[in-house]
Scaffold this motif. Structure first.
Motif, mmCIF file in Angstrom:
data_model
loop_
_atom_site.group_PDB
_atom_site.id
_atom_site.type_symbol
_atom_site.label_atom_id
_atom_site.label_comp_id
_atom_site.label_asym_id
_atom_site.label_seq_id
_atom_site.Cartn_x
_atom_site.Cartn_y
_atom_site.Cartn_z
ATOM 1 N N ILE A 51 0.735 -1.489 0.144
ATOM 2 C CA ILE A 51 -0.218 0.115 0.346
ATOM 3 C C ILE A 51 1.172 1.808 -0.070
ATOM 4 N N LEU A 52 2.481 1.341 0.727
ATOM 5 C CA LEU A 52 2.773 2.645 0.506
ATOM 6 C C LEU A 52 3.538 2.146 -0.156
ATOM 7 N N ALA A 53 4.111 1.203 -0.777
ATOM 8 C CA ALA A 53 4.403 1.093 -2.458
ATOM 9 C C ALA A 53 3.807 2.073 -3.600
ATOM 10 N N ALA A 54 2.434 1.806 -3.349
ATOM 11 C CA ALA A 54 1.630 2.420 -3.964
ATOM 12 C C ALA A 54 1.198 3.828 -4.094
ATOM 13 N N LEU A 55 1.323 4.214 -2.642
ATOM 14 C CA LEU A 55 1.546 5.622 -2.535
ATOM 15 C C LEU A 55 1.941 6.185 -3.119
ATOM 16 N N ALA A 56 3.500 6.135 -2.762
ATOM 17 C CA ALA A 56 5.100 6.470 -3.659
ATOM 18 C C ALA A 56 4.768 6.663 -5.113
ATOM 19 N N CYS A 57 4.456 5.820 -5.412
ATOM 20 C CA CYS A 57 4.239 5.512 -7.549
ATOM 21 C C CYS A 57 3.414 6.465 -7.387
ATOM 22 N N VAL A 58 2.086 7.000 -6.724
ATOM 23 C CA VAL A 58 1.094 8.052 -7.217
ATOM 24 C C VAL A 58 1.651 9.081 -7.104
ATOM 25 N N TRP A 59 3.299 9.621 -5.840
ATOM 26 C CA TRP A 59 3.732 10.875 -5.921
ATOM 27 C C TRP A 59 4.724 11.143 -6.309
ATOM 28 N N MET A 60 5.025 9.656 -6.309
ATOM 29 C CA MET A 60 6.745 10.342 -8.330
ATOM 30 C C MET A 60 5.745 10.298 -9.149
ATOM 31 N N TYR A 61 4.289 9.757 -8.858
ATOM 32 C CA TYR A 61 3.843 10.438 -10.919
ATOM 33 C C TYR A 61 3.596 11.760 -10.795
ATOM 34 N N GLN A 62 2.649 12.295 -9.944
ATOM 35 C CA GLN A 62 2.278 13.383 -9.889
ATOM 36 C C GLN A 62 3.724 14.197 -9.366
ATOM 37 N N ASP A 63 5.096 14.600 -9.333
ATOM 38 C CA ASP A 63 5.880 14.526 -8.958
ATOM 39 C C ASP A 63 6.577 14.744 -10.348
ATOM 40 N N ALA A 64 6.638 13.930 -10.714
ATOM 41 C CA ALA A 64 7.810 13.644 -12.226
ATOM 42 C C ALA A 64 6.220 14.814 -13.464
ATOM 43 N N LYS A 65 4.806 14.447 -13.085
ATOM 44 C CA LYS A 65 3.955 15.133 -14.161
ATOM 45 C C LYS A 65 4.245 17.162 -14.084
ATOM 46 N N LYS A 66 4.772 17.191 -12.062
ATOM 47 C CA LYS A 66 5.108 18.541 -12.440
ATOM 48 C C LYS A 66 6.110 19.110 -13.076
ATOM 49 N N ARG A 67 7.069 18.326 -13.117
ATOM 50 C CA ARG A 67 8.804 18.955 -13.723
ATOM 51 C C ARG A 67 8.397 18.116 -14.729
ATOM 52 N N GLY A 68 7.160 17.860 -16.039
ATOM 53 C CA GLY A 68 7.470 17.366 -17.496
ATOM 54 C C GLY A 68 7.781 16.000 -17.900
ATOM 55 N N LYS A 69 7.917 15.855 -16.862
ATOM 56 C CA LYS A 69 8.638 14.519 -16.960
ATOM 57 C C LYS A 69 6.856 13.329 -17.440
ATOM 58 N N GLY A 70 7.437 12.697 -18.347
ATOM 59 C CA GLY A 70 6.007 11.403 -18.939
ATOM 60 C C GLY A 70 6.236 10.165 -18.072
ATOM 61 N N LEU A 71 5.043 9.047 -18.554
ATOM 62 C CA LEU A 71 5.177 7.949 -17.841
ATOM 63 C C LEU A 71 5.865 6.728 -18.345
ATOM 64 N N GLY A 72 6.996 7.239 -19.953
ATOM 65 C CA GLY A 72 7.813 6.223 -19.720
ATOM 66 C C GLY A 72 9.290 5.991 -19.084
ATOM 67 N N TYR A 73 9.445 8.062 -18.339
ATOM 68 C CA TYR A 73 10.016 8.364 -17.856
ATOM 69 C C TYR A 73 10.261 7.108 -16.382
ATOM 70 N N LEU A 74 9.254 6.638 -15.636
ATOM 71 C CA LEU A 74 8.790 6.569 -14.925
ATOM 72 C C LEU A 74 8.817 5.031 -14.523
ATOM 73 N N ILE A 75 8.459 4.123 -15.982
ATOM 74 C CA ILE A 75 8.279 2.915 -15.541
ATOM 75 C C ILE A 75 9.602 2.139 -14.839
ATOM 76 N N PRO A 76 10.778 2.214 -15.070
ATOM 77 C CA PRO A 76 11.511 1.904 -14.444
ATOM 78 C C PRO A 76 11.439 2.037 -12.468
ATOM 79 N N PHE A 77 11.161 3.145 -12.731
ATOM 80 C CA PHE A 77 10.982 3.644 -10.819
ATOM 81 C C PHE A 77 9.652 2.877 -10.933
ATOM 82 N N PHE A 78 9.249 2.673 -11.345
ATOM 83 C CA PHE A 78 7.834 1.207 -10.536
ATOM 84 C C PHE A 78 8.226 0.458 -11.211
ATOM 85 N N ILE A 79 8.851 -0.276 -11.264
ATOM 86 C CA ILE A 79 9.535 -1.842 -11.354
ATOM 87 C C ILE A 79 10.573 -2.140 -10.393
#
Length: 108
Positions: A51-79
């Motif tokens: 559950i904590l990991a899922a919340l961290a992924c949501v935070w990373m997505y929102q933060d990356a979106k603010k920084r102009g990064k796409g979902l493709g950038y986050l895939i390695p972090f999610f894995i």
């Protein structure tokens, strides 16, 4: 690229310890996970971590979106988060650096 030193130190220590433990174990990571899920008390801890990991992924997505990064950038972090839970967010913090993106002032 500016790296954040504290998350880098924590990431290196955590991953070093993880690989040291995995090198000395006699069972696979999947077998270890299955063993943890076989008992309600340890399963609760594993579920809590994911559950904590899922919340961290949501935070990373929102933060990356603010920084102009796409979902493709986050895939390695999610894995990495799916396998080692805290390693993905730690590495994200290391590579993110300390700067906050320019944002609009908060509206009341």
């Amino acid at each position: 690229m500016k790296l954040s030193p504290l998350p880098l130190i924590v990431f290196c220590l955590f991953m070093g310890f993880t690989f040291w433990v995995m090198a000395g174990t006699e069972q696979s990571l999947l077998a270890f996970g299955a063993e943890l899920m076989s008992s309600p008390d340890t399963a609760q801890v594993v579920i809590d971590l994911y559950i904590l990991a899922a919340l961290a992924c949501v935070w990373m997505y929102q933060d990356a979106k603010k920084r102009g990064k796409g979902l493709g950038y986050l895939i390695p972090f999610f894995i990495l988060t799916a396998v080692f839970v805290s390693a993905g967010p730690l590495l994200y913090l290391v590579l993110r650096g300390g700067r906050e993106p320019e944002t609009e002032p908060a509206r009341l």
